[in-house]
Design a protein around this motif. Structure first.
Motif, mmCIF file in Angstrom:
data_model
loop_
_atom_site.group_PDB
_atom_site.id
_atom_site.type_symbol
_atom_site.label_atom_id
_atom_site.label_comp_id
_atom_site.label_asym_id
_atom_site.label_seq_id
_atom_site.Cartn_x
_atom_site.Cartn_y
_atom_site.Cartn_z
ATOM 1 N N GLU A 81 26.697 41.622 28.205
ATOM 2 C CA GLU A 81 26.216 41.818 29.563
ATOM 3 C C GLU A 81 24.697 41.668 29.569
ATOM 4 O O GLU A 81 24.047 41.713 28.507
ATOM 5 N N PRO A 82 24.101 41.464 30.756
ATOM 6 C CA PRO A 82 22.649 41.210 30.818
ATOM 7 C C PRO A 82 21.798 42.266 30.122
ATOM 8 O O PRO A 82 20.819 41.932 29.455
ATOM 9 N N ALA A 138 31.933 37.869 37.994
ATOM 10 C CA ALA A 138 32.696 36.904 37.201
ATOM 11 C C ALA A 138 34.057 36.681 37.843
ATOM 12 O O ALA A 138 34.689 37.629 38.339
ATOM 13 N N PRO A 139 34.533 35.440 37.876
ATOM 14 C CA PRO A 139 35.863 35.172 38.471
ATOM 15 C C PRO A 139 36.973 35.755 37.609
ATOM 16 O O PRO A 139 36.851 35.871 36.390
ATOM 17 N N GLU A 140 38.030 36.137 38.268
ATOM 18 C CA GLU A 140 39.188 36.646 37.551
ATOM 19 C C GLU A 140 39.944 35.476 36.925
ATOM 20 O O GLU A 140 40.209 34.462 37.578
ATOM 21 N N LEU A 141 40.280 35.607 35.658
ATOM 22 C CA LEU A 141 41.004 34.549 34.951
ATOM 23 C C LEU A 141 42.474 34.938 34.809
ATOM 24 O O LEU A 141 42.796 36.110 34.577
#
Length: 248
Positions: free
Chosen positions: A124-125, A187-190
């Motif tokens: 994470e950042p 973040a998109p769900e995969l």
């Protein structure tokens, strides 16, 4: 010598002052020679003392000296790459900065280039920014300008926030962000299938996921589907983002 002086000869009393003057003159010459010898001796001793190491002489405080070196007076440019990139993306910039006399360094973020990934759940950042700040301090850099490209810009902004919140002495003098805004993103769900594809991508063998391939061709074929089959873009990464592994 044994005869008495004649009437026309000078008397001894008259010669005495002359001999006394001559004697005094010789005494002055001797004194001058002595003084000259002492002066020369003092000069030699002084020269020897000057030639001795400074620690053997008592002196006042050490004075700062002017120097022709300029880079030590300038903040170091710390270059942070973007997502799926590496420190190699800064090779041209590093060369330009070096030619201009500016100190600079580029790092591989965790999970990129030659740096380890660590715990995937900690990617994470904040973790990436803390890595950069720790690397800067470990290198002994006292002042730096943090330059972040794309995702590296996010990392640079987070590093600045961490430094500001710490309340201590900051190494940052400026932050430069390129090709990145401050809009929040998620973040998109995969899907489960896509997660399996990501986990298996670049399998390094022996059941351990990684980013190793038997050849450039195999790597290229694996990359193209993830980048809209953009062959020009993927081919530009050869020997830059994609490099021969040092062990194989």
């Amino acid at each position: 010598l044994g005869s008495r002086p004649s009437a026309g000869s000078p008397r001894l009393a008259e010669l005495a002052p002359v001999r006394q003057v001559a004697t005094l003159s010789k005494m002055r010459q001797t004194l001058l020679r002595t003084r000259l010898g002492l002066s020369l001796a003092a000069s030699v001793v002084g020269a020897v003392q000057m030639a001795q190491p400074a620690r053997s002489r008592s002196s006042s405080a050490v004075l700062p000296l002017a120097s022709s070196m300029q880079s030590s007076q300038r903040a170091t440019a710390v270059l942070v790459h973007g997502l799926d990139s590496s420190k190699e993306t800064w090779s041209g910039v590093l060369a330009d900065l070096a030619a201009a006399g500016y100190p600079a360094v580029a790092y591989d973020l965790r999970g990129h280039g030659e740096s380890p990934l660590g715990d995937p759940d900690e990617f994470e950042p904040a973790a990436l920014a803390s890595d950069v700040l720790a690397a800067v301090r470990a290198a002994g850099i006292k002042r730096c300008v943090l330059v972040g490209h794309s995702m590296g810009g996010r990392v640079a902004m987070r590093a600045a926030a961490i430094e500001a919140e710490s309340g201590g002495a900051s190494v940052l003098r400026a932050v430069v962000v390129e090709d990145m805004d401050i809009s929040p993103r998620t973040a998109p769900e995969l899907s489960a299938e896509k997660r399996r594809e990501v986990a298996a991508w670049g399998d390094g063998g022996e059941g351990a996921p990684g980013r190793r391939f038997a050849s450039w061709g195999a790597c290229r074929e694996a990359l193209l589907p993830w980048y809209d089959a953009d062959e020009v873009r993927v081919d530009s990464w050869r020997n830059k983002r994609v490099r021969p592994h040092p062990d194989s």
